[in-house]
Structures are given as structure tokens and as C-alpha cells.
Scaffold this active site. Structure first.
Site, PDB file in Angstrom:
ATOM      1  N   GLY A 333      57.015 -50.626  64.517  1.00  0.00           N
ATOM      2  CA  GLY A 333      57.838 -50.300  65.675  1.00  0.00           C
ATOM      3  C   GLY A 333      58.444 -51.549  66.288  1.00  0.00           C
ATOM      4  O   GLY A 333      57.720 -52.452  66.700  1.00  0.00           O
ATOM      5  N   SER A 338      59.182 -46.705  75.169  1.00  0.00           N
ATOM      6  CA  SER A 338      59.914 -46.189  76.325  1.00  0.00           C
ATOM      7  C   SER A 338      60.281 -47.281  77.321  1.00  0.00           C
ATOM      8  O   SER A 338      61.199 -47.097  78.113  1.00  0.00           O
ATOM      9  CB  SER A 338      59.066 -45.115  77.019  1.00  0.00           C
ATOM     10  OG  SER A 338      57.813 -45.643  77.371  1.00  0.00           O
ATOM     11  N   CYS A 340      60.887 -50.499  76.247  1.00  0.00           N
ATOM     12  CA  CYS A 340      61.378 -51.617  75.431  1.00  0.00           C
ATOM     13  C   CYS A 340      62.865 -51.828  75.632  1.00  0.00           C
ATOM     14  O   CYS A 340      63.626 -50.866  75.712  1.00  0.00           O
ATOM     15  CB  CYS A 340      61.173 -51.346  73.945  1.00  0.00           C
ATOM     16  SG  CYS A 340      59.481 -51.067  73.509  1.00  0.00           S
ATOM     17  N   GLY A 374      55.012 -46.552  69.382  1.00  0.00           N
ATOM     18  CA  GLY A 374      56.109 -46.494  70.351  1.00  0.00           C
ATOM     19  C   GLY A 374      57.101 -45.380  70.091  1.00  0.00           C
ATOM     20  O   GLY A 374      57.262 -44.898  68.967  1.00  0.00           O
ATOM     21  N   ARG A 435      53.329 -62.968  73.028  1.00  0.00           N
ATOM     22  CA  ARG A 435      53.654 -61.822  72.176  1.00  0.00           C
ATOM     23  C   ARG A 435      55.134 -61.820  71.802  1.00  0.00           C
ATOM     24  O   ARG A 435      55.527 -61.326  70.764  1.00  0.00           O
ATOM     25  CB  ARG A 435      53.303 -60.570  72.982  1.00  0.00           C
ATOM     26  CG  ARG A 435      53.473 -59.259  72.310  1.00  0.00           C
ATOM     27  CD  ARG A 435      52.845 -58.214  73.216  1.00  0.00           C
ATOM     28  NE  ARG A 435      53.019 -56.871  72.737  1.00  0.00           N
ATOM     29  CZ  ARG A 435      52.124 -55.908  72.933  1.00  0.00           C
ATOM     30  NH1 ARG A 435      50.997 -56.166  73.565  1.00  0.00           N
ATOM     31  NH2 ARG A 435      52.345 -54.709  72.510  1.00  0.00           N
ATOM     32  N   SER A 506      66.863 -27.342  70.447  1.00  0.00           N
ATOM     33  CA  SER A 506      65.427 -27.548  70.217  1.00  0.00           C
ATOM     34  C   SER A 506      64.593 -27.539  71.493  1.00  0.00           C
ATOM     35  O   SER A 506      63.390 -27.295  71.442  1.00  0.00           O
ATOM     36  CB  SER A 506      65.187 -28.889  69.521  1.00  0.00           C
ATOM     37  OG  SER A 506      65.820 -28.892  68.281  1.00  0.00           O
TER      38      SER A 506
END
Ligand code: XMP
Length: 517
Positions: A333, A338, A340, A374, A435, A506
Site C-alpha cells: 500500500g 484514508s 494519506c 490502507g 518512516r 452498488s
């Protein structure tokens, strides 16, 4: 065999081959139903994230500072998943969080909280408040650790504040004890039998030949574990000693010149292992990079038995690279989360379902597990992710739970919790800069581009409620595909692309919704 269906609904390989070069994510596709003789409630969601760690639901909580500390990790493990404790805190605090999980309900608490006989009950109340203990019974020991007695919760009351522990404790000869040598191969069964023979007693203390305190069994824990053993309920994730499982996040520690600091890495992982951690997660924005590869290789070399999860990557080459370095599981990912903004800021990343397919091909060839990290916002996304992956990692879907760190706040009558990207400026200031390949100690903050946002999530109840709903949804998905378990889901999955009109169709539409659940 060619059928009318096979012209339209393609298995994974044919579907992704036909869509090579197109980045697809969960909402771009739907799964076709299959003949089924499987009822959703009969399906198994069991999976594994390494040869050692089996889970009864394929869900882990993200190593984010607004998602996973010990409360979340405990709740995740109790429900058959696993939590990954974040690293935006001091090493010592992270170890404490791991210890809280590993000493939660278990067969025998090897390090029970103890008190000494010279304290007053007022001192004991203060110890309870200071440490946030949820219990008030304590073994009483002397300075060397020998058992002197037991203080029951019933006397730990403010009105007894001035009384000495020595005067109110149950003396040693009246405390229910067992020598550790008599626990046998099945300590829980032994403890259960002793409690049955001593109705009304809820603590069993374990001592050695010299009366040194070696552990404590609580009746409620023993009953809890016995219930798990005798029912078909979702099995909590436990290690060989009945302790709940948890993982912890490890940064790539670097010297100012960018070289990996192996001494710091070794010390961090050694302390986590000593605390009983089940998995370390080397979590970075760009796992297909030299430093992450070196870290994984080092940890594999020095901690042969430890489960290593590494990431994040979105390519087959990235998976092969981390698998060759020694990872058991690879996290997939880049930018789907949500909170990012990597794809906006760096212009990089692959829509998640395509990334998963490509990565899963390499995962199969290399024998490593794949974790879909994610972008999951509903149980249907988990079903689609599990057609490629062994497990999913959730951030936003768990950040609103009461077990997530952080306070609940009320805005215009609604309840929220903070949820922020580990690449947001605030999170990076608290430690996660590594990170994202930054060093906020040495860079001017203005030169660092955040790759995540700070946000709020509406409070969503408890982990129990969220996981029960998600697991139920995933079981429905398996039922529609005639799949009794996750390997069958992978085998039966047939995809079709969905247009924007199909996406609109949907979800509930053309109604005024009065109740969402
Ligand atoms: P969800 O969608 O579950 O995503 O909220 C959680 C995952 O998002 C990743 N993550 C980030 N990615 N910038 C990013 O590009 C960030 O600031 C950030 N923080 C977390 C991470 O993989 C997490 O598990």
C-alpha cells in the site's frame, strides 16, 4: 471450459492480465457470485501472518499513534486478530505497552503487581491510582520476593486508609497456593481444578520450593480461557503460554549521515523480544529501499525465530526484495490510506487492488504472506482484498473505537476522535519522520513535505462491535462465493469491472436514509 459466464466474469489472473497497465482499486470491481452450499456462519476466516502466527480473523490494527496502543492490541487479540503498537513514543513506553498486552488475561501472570507489608491501605490506593490498575487484590511479599500473604480487594477502601497491610492481609498459611512444580503440562486445567475445590476463592498464588512468589492465577482469567477452550467462539490470538499476541513497530534508526544505526536497532528489537513481542513491523513509506532491506536482513540474522513484517511496497520486485531480506509478511500500500496524501504530494503510488494482485504473485512465488494495508472503508473491500492478501491492516476503520488512543471530543453534538497520518506534520514531530525518510531534528520543518493529514473520525463504539460487523460482512462474501475458507475465496473469485453508474448502483441510492446500520 468456456461458458457464457467466463466471457464476462474473469478469474484473478485473467482479469488482471486483461487490465494490465490500469490501476484498479476496490470500488472499481465487484465479485461475481458462485453456486454455494456454504452458509456464511459456517465459514472460517482463519489465516496466518507467518509460519508461527495464526489468526482467526484476518485483520490487524495499524501501527499508528491514533490507532494502536495496548488497549487496541488487547481488543484485537481477544477477537482473533492482532494489533501493532506504534513507535511514536519512547522505547521504554513502547515496551510498557507491549508488556501490558502480554500480561493481560493469561494462564498465569508471571509478574503480578505486589505490595509490601509495611505499606498502609492508603499507600495501596495511591499505587492503584498511579498505575491505573483495574484490580485491588495484591500478593504481599518481603524485600526478597518471598510470599507473606494476600490483600483482598474488599479491604482496599478509603475508610481503612490508615491501617497497615500487615494487619489486614490474609496470612501466608491461609492463602491458596501451589508449588510451580505441581502445575503440570496443562496449568490452566490444574488451576481450574483447584478453584473448583475452593469455591469462594478467586486468587491462586504460585510459589517455588523457597516460598518465592512465581505467579498468580485469577479465577476470572481461568474461567475466560476455559470458556474459549470449550466453545467454538472466535479464538483469541495467543502464544504458546496463553498470552495474547501483539506486534510492535520499529523505525529504521539512522545516524545523522543517513547510515543505519545497527546498535540502536539491536537494542530496540532485543528489548521488544524480551518483553514477549510476537512480531516486529518495519513500517516505512518506501519499503523497497536500501535502509529497509538492511534492517530486515539484520533483524532476521539476529532474531531467527521472530516474525518480521516489512513494507510498504506496491510491486513484485518490492515483495521479492523484502522476502529475500528475510520478511515473513510484506505490507502492500502506497497512498491508499484514508489520511494519506502521498499520491498528491509525491505523485507516486498504485491503486490498491492492482498493487495487491501484482504483489501477491511475487508473494506466492517467494512463500511470504501479503498484508493489504490502507484504503479499506467497508467489509466488502476486505473480501476483495483477501482474494489477493492473507490479512488486512486497518487504520481509519478502528480509529473511532473507544480502544484507540486519544480522547473523545464533542463537536456540534457529535462525538469524534482524532485520526492522523503518521506522515502528517504533527505525527512526524512526535517521531514518525523516519518512516517518511525525514529527520526533523536536523531539517528545517518547512522543508519537509507532510504526506498525511490530521483528521477526525466519528466515534464508532468498541472494537468488538466493529470487528463483529466486519467479520460478518466478510463471511457473507464467502457465502456468496461458495467459499468455506480464505483459500477457497481466492480460488473462486471472479471479477468484473464496475462503471461509475455501477458504483452508484452498488450503494444505497434514491432513498432518504433514516438508519445507517
Ligand atoms: P486507512 O485507510 O485504514 O489507512 O486509514 C491506514 C494506513 O495508511 C498508511 N498511512 C499513511 N500513508 N501518509 C501516507 O501516505 C500518512 O501520513 C500515513 N499514515 C498512515 C499506513 O500504511 C496505515 O496502515
Amino acid at each position: 471450459m468456456k461458458t457464457i459466464d467466463s466471457d464476462f466474469y474473469k478469474n484473478s489472473d485473467d482479469f488482471f492480465a486483461a487490465n494490465a497497465g490500469v490501476g484498479l482499486t476496490y470500488d472499481d470491481v465487484s465479485l461475481a457470485t458462485c453456486f454455494s452450499d456454504v452458509l456464511p456462519r459456517m465459514t472460517s476466516l482463519a489465516t496466518s501472518i507467518s509460519d508461527k502466527i495464526n489468526l482467526s480473523i484476518p485483520i490487524m490494527s495499524a501501527d499508528m499513534d491514533t490507532v494502536t496502543e495496548s488497549s487496541m492490541a488487547i481488543a484485537m487479540a481477544l477477537h482473533g486478530g492482532i494489533g501493532m503498537i506504534h513507535y511514536n513514543m519512547s522505547f521504554a513506553d513502547q515496551i510498557t505497552e507491549v508488556c501490558k498486552v502480554k500480561t493481560y488475561i493469561h494462564g498465569m501472570n508471571r509478574h503480578p503487581a505486589t505490595i509490601t507489608a509495611d505499606l498502609t491501605i492508603g499507600d495501596v490506593i495511591e499505587i492503584i491510582d498511579r498505575n491505573g490498575y483495574g484490580f485491588s487484590s495484591f500478593p504481599v511479599i518481603d524485600k526478597e520476593g518471598r510470599l507473606l500473604g494476600l490483600v483482598r480487594g474488599g479491604v482496599v477502601k478509603n475508610r481503612h486508609a490508615d491501617r497497615k497491610v500487615a494487619d489486614v492481609m490474609i496470612p501466608r498459611d491461609q492463602v491458596l497456593t501451589i508449588n510451580e512444580k505441581e502445575l503440570g503440562n496443562d496449568p490452566i486445567a490444574t488451576a481450574d481444578r483447584i478453584f473448583l475445590d475452593h469455591i469462594g476463592t478467586n486468587k491462586l498464588l504460585v510459589v517455588d520450593d523457597n516460598n518465592y512468589l512465581k505467579g498468580l492465577f485469577c479465577l476470572s482469567d481461568v474461567e475466560h480461557i476455559r470458556d474459549e477452550i470449550t466453545t467454538d467462539a472466535i479464538r483469541p490470538s495467543r502464544d504458546e503460554s496463553f498470552r495474547l499476541r501483539c506486534g510492535a513497530s520499529v523505525a529504521v534508526p539512522r545516524y545523522p549521515d543517513g547510515k543505519v544505526n545497527y546498535d540502536a536497532l539491536n537494542e530496540h528489537v532485543s528489548n521488544l523480544v524480551a518483553a514477549g513481542v510476537d512480531a516486529v513491523i518495519i513500517s516505512t513509506a518506501h519499503g523497497h529501499s536500501a535502509g529497509v532491506g538492511e534492517c530486515v536482513r539484520f533483524v532476521r540474522q539476529h532474531f531467527k525465530e521472530l516474525t518480521i513484517i516489512a513494507g510498504n511496497v506496491t510491486s513484485a520486485e518490492g515483495v521479492e526484495f523484502l522476502a529475500d531480506a528475510g520478511a515473513d509478511s510484506v505490507k502492500i500500500g502506497q497512498g491508499p490510506g484514508s489520511i494519506c496524501s502521498t499520491r498528491i504530494v509525491a505523485g507516486v503510488g498504485i491503486p490498491q487492488l492492482t498493487a495487491l494482485y501484482v504483489s501477491a504473485q511475487a508473494g506466492k512465488a517467494k512463500g511470504v504472506r501479503i498484508i493489504a494495508d490502507g484504503g479499506i472503508t467497508k467489509s466488502g473491500d476486505i473480501v476483495k482484498a483477501l482474494t489477493q492478501a492473507d490479512c488486512v491492516m486497518l487504520g481509519g476503520m478502528l480509529a473511532g473505537c473507544k480502544e484507540a488512543p486519544g480522547k473523545i471530543m464533542e463537536i456540534n453534538g457529535k462525538l469524534y476522535k482524532e485520526y492522523r497520518g503518521m506522515g502528517s506534520m504533527e505525527a512526524m514531530r512526535h517521531g514518525s519522520a523516519a518512516r517518511y525518510g525525514h529527520d526533523l531534528r536536523n531539517s528545517k520543518v518547512t522543508k519537509v513535505a507532510p504526506e498525511g493529514v490530521e483528521a477526525l473520525k466519528e466515534v464508532s463504539g468498541s472494537v468488538d462491535q466493529v470487528l463483529t460487523t466486519l467479520a460478518g460482512g466478510v463471511q457473507s462474501g464467502l457465502g456468496y462465493l461458495g467459499a468455506a475458507d480464505l483459500p477457497a475465496l481466492r480460488k473462486n473469485a471472479r471479477f468484473i469491472r464496475v462503471t461509475s453508474a455501477g458504483q452508484r448502483e452498488s450503494a444505497p441510492h434514491d432513498i432518504v436514509e433514516i438508519k445507517q446500520k
